[in-house]
Design an enzyme around this catalytic site. Structure first.
Site, PDB file in Angstrom:
ATOM      1  N   HIS A 173       0.821  -1.226   0.000  1.00 40.76           N
ATOM      2  CA  HIS A 173       0.000   0.000   0.000  1.00 40.76           C
ATOM      3  C   HIS A 173       0.848   1.266   0.000  1.00 40.76           C
ATOM      4  CE1 HIS A 173      -1.860  -2.927   3.020  1.00 40.76           C
ATOM      5  NE2 HIS A 173      -2.558  -3.116   1.917  1.00 40.76           N
ATOM      6  N   HIS A 223       1.086   4.522   2.048  1.00 39.12           N
ATOM      7  CA  HIS A 223       0.645   5.028   3.352  1.00 39.12           C
ATOM      8  C   HIS A 223       0.789   6.542   3.379  1.00 39.12           C
ATOM      9  CE1 HIS A 223       0.212   1.245   5.937  1.00 39.12           C
ATOM     10  NE2 HIS A 223       0.344   0.827   4.698  1.00 39.12           N
ATOM     11  N   HIS A 281      -3.269   3.836   5.685  1.00 41.48           N
ATOM     12  CA  HIS A 281      -3.331   3.814   4.222  1.00 41.48           C
ATOM     13  C   HIS A 281      -3.683   5.207   3.701  1.00 41.48           C
ATOM     14  CE1 HIS A 281      -4.329  -0.781   4.158  1.00 41.48           C
ATOM     15  NE2 HIS A 281      -3.274  -0.483   4.887  1.00 41.48           N
ATOM     16  N   HIS A 310     -11.313   0.306   3.070  1.00 39.68           N
ATOM     17  CA  HIS A 310     -10.239  -0.466   2.465  1.00 39.68           C
ATOM     18  C   HIS A 310     -10.825  -1.446   1.440  1.00 39.68           C
ATOM     19  CE1 HIS A 310      -6.385  -2.457   2.105  1.00 39.68           C
ATOM     20  NE2 HIS A 310      -7.016  -3.621   2.216  1.00 39.68           N
ATOM     21  N   HIS A 341      -9.223   2.639  -0.597  1.00 43.42           N
ATOM     22  CA  HIS A 341      -8.294   3.725  -0.316  1.00 43.42           C
ATOM     23  C   HIS A 341      -7.480   3.978  -1.581  1.00 43.42           C
ATOM     24  CE1 HIS A 341      -8.318   1.932   4.011  1.00 43.42           C
ATOM     25  NE2 HIS A 341      -9.278   2.831   3.884  1.00 43.42           N
ATOM     26  N   ASP A 367      -4.534   1.652  -1.819  1.00 38.51           N
ATOM     27  CA  ASP A 367      -4.702   0.192  -1.834  1.00 38.51           C
ATOM     28  C   ASP A 367      -4.218  -0.405  -3.156  1.00 38.51           C
ATOM     29  OD1 ASP A 367      -5.780   0.410   0.648  1.00 38.51           O
ATOM     30  OD2 ASP A 367      -7.873   0.125   0.010  1.00 38.51           O
ATOM     31  N   HIS A 396       3.739  -5.505   3.655  1.00 39.59           N
ATOM     32  CA  HIS A 396       3.370  -6.124   4.932  1.00 39.59           C
ATOM     33  C   HIS A 396       3.841  -7.569   5.053  1.00 39.59           C
ATOM     34  CE1 HIS A 396       0.728  -2.905   6.531  1.00 39.59           C
ATOM     35  NE2 HIS A 396       0.701  -2.559   5.246  1.00 39.59           N
ATOM     36  N   ARG A 443       4.483  -4.548   9.539  1.00 39.81           N
ATOM     37  CA  ARG A 443       5.134  -3.877   8.410  1.00 39.81           C
ATOM     38  C   ARG A 443       6.519  -4.487   8.182  1.00 39.81           C
ATOM     39  NH1 ARG A 443       2.544   2.203   9.149  1.00 39.81           N
ATOM     40  NH2 ARG A 443       0.474   1.351   9.563  1.00 39.81           N
TER      41      ARG A 443
HETATM   42 ZN    ZN Z   1      -6.363   0.361   2.501  1.00 42.73          ZN
HETATM   43 CU    CU Z   2      -0.068  -1.034   4.316  1.00 40.91          CU
END
Ligand code: ZN
Ligand code: CU
Length: 193
Positions: A73, A75, A90, A98, A107, A110, A149, A172
């Site tokens: 993603h 962020h 996000h 999400h 998002h 995403d 992630h 993360r």
């Molecule tokens: Zn998201």
């Molecule tokens: Cu993320």
């Protein structure tokens, strides 16, 4: 000098001249770049971002992730400290849920999952039309972070509250800052014709 030698030298010089004028055959220079730093895992890697009128293409590679799918993603903050936790949530400029990259309700950040092979190598190739490298766009990603992630993003299909917020992608593994290069147009070169 023998005839054979001078013929060989002549061919070599023709070849050298041809190579010197050969058009650059690979990828254009990227509009933005990113180097991964470790979060919870000692990953390394880099990404190149290419701006198109209605999309951004991301290509690159990551080393050191566990085999399988990993949430990926944009962020909201370009802060990589605290093992990437300082990058915040996000990137979500429109207050949506999400989701998956193909959902309308997602998002902006995403980007789904990336897939790591049995050797810990991850090839990244993503084309996304929601994020932007146009600084005047609300979904401009320059200066923000990418987080990869430890776990798989359920893309909002997890039937629980966190699924609609984070995709349950876990900790993360690592992150990086999206560095927009604002490069100048390339000078003309006759080999481009
Ligand atoms: Zn998201
Ligand atoms: Cu993320």
């Amino acid at each position: 000098m023998s005839g054979v030698t001078s013929t060989a030298l002549c061919l070599l010089s023709i070849l050298a001249a041809a190579l010197a004028n050969y058009p650059r055959p690979y990828y254009p220079e990227p509009d933005a770049v990113l180097d991964f730093v470790a979060g919870n895992q000692k990953i390394t890697g880099h990404l190149y971002f290419y701006r198109s009128p209605h999309s951004v293409t991301i290509r690159g590679q990551i080393h050191g992730l566990k085999p399988g799918f990993h949430g990926f993603h944009v962020h909201e903050k370009g802060d990589l400290s605290e093992k990437c936790v300082a990058a915040g949530g996000h990137f979500n400029p429109f207050g949506k849920n999400h989701g998956s990259p193909t959902d309308a309700d997602r998002h902006a950040g995403d980007l789904g999952n990336v897939l790591t092979d049995q050797y810990g190598y991850t090839h990244v190739y993503i084309v996304d039309s929601k994020i932007s490298l146009d600084p005047s766009s609300k979904t401009y990603i320059g200066g923000k972070a990418i987080v990869v992630h430890e776990g798989t993003d359920d893309l909002g299909r997890g039937n629980n509250e966190d699924s609609k917020r984070t995709g349950n992608a876990g900790g993360r593994a690592g992150c990086g800052l999206i560095r927009h290069l604002y490069r100048q147009p390339r000078p003309h070169h006759r080999s481009y014709y």
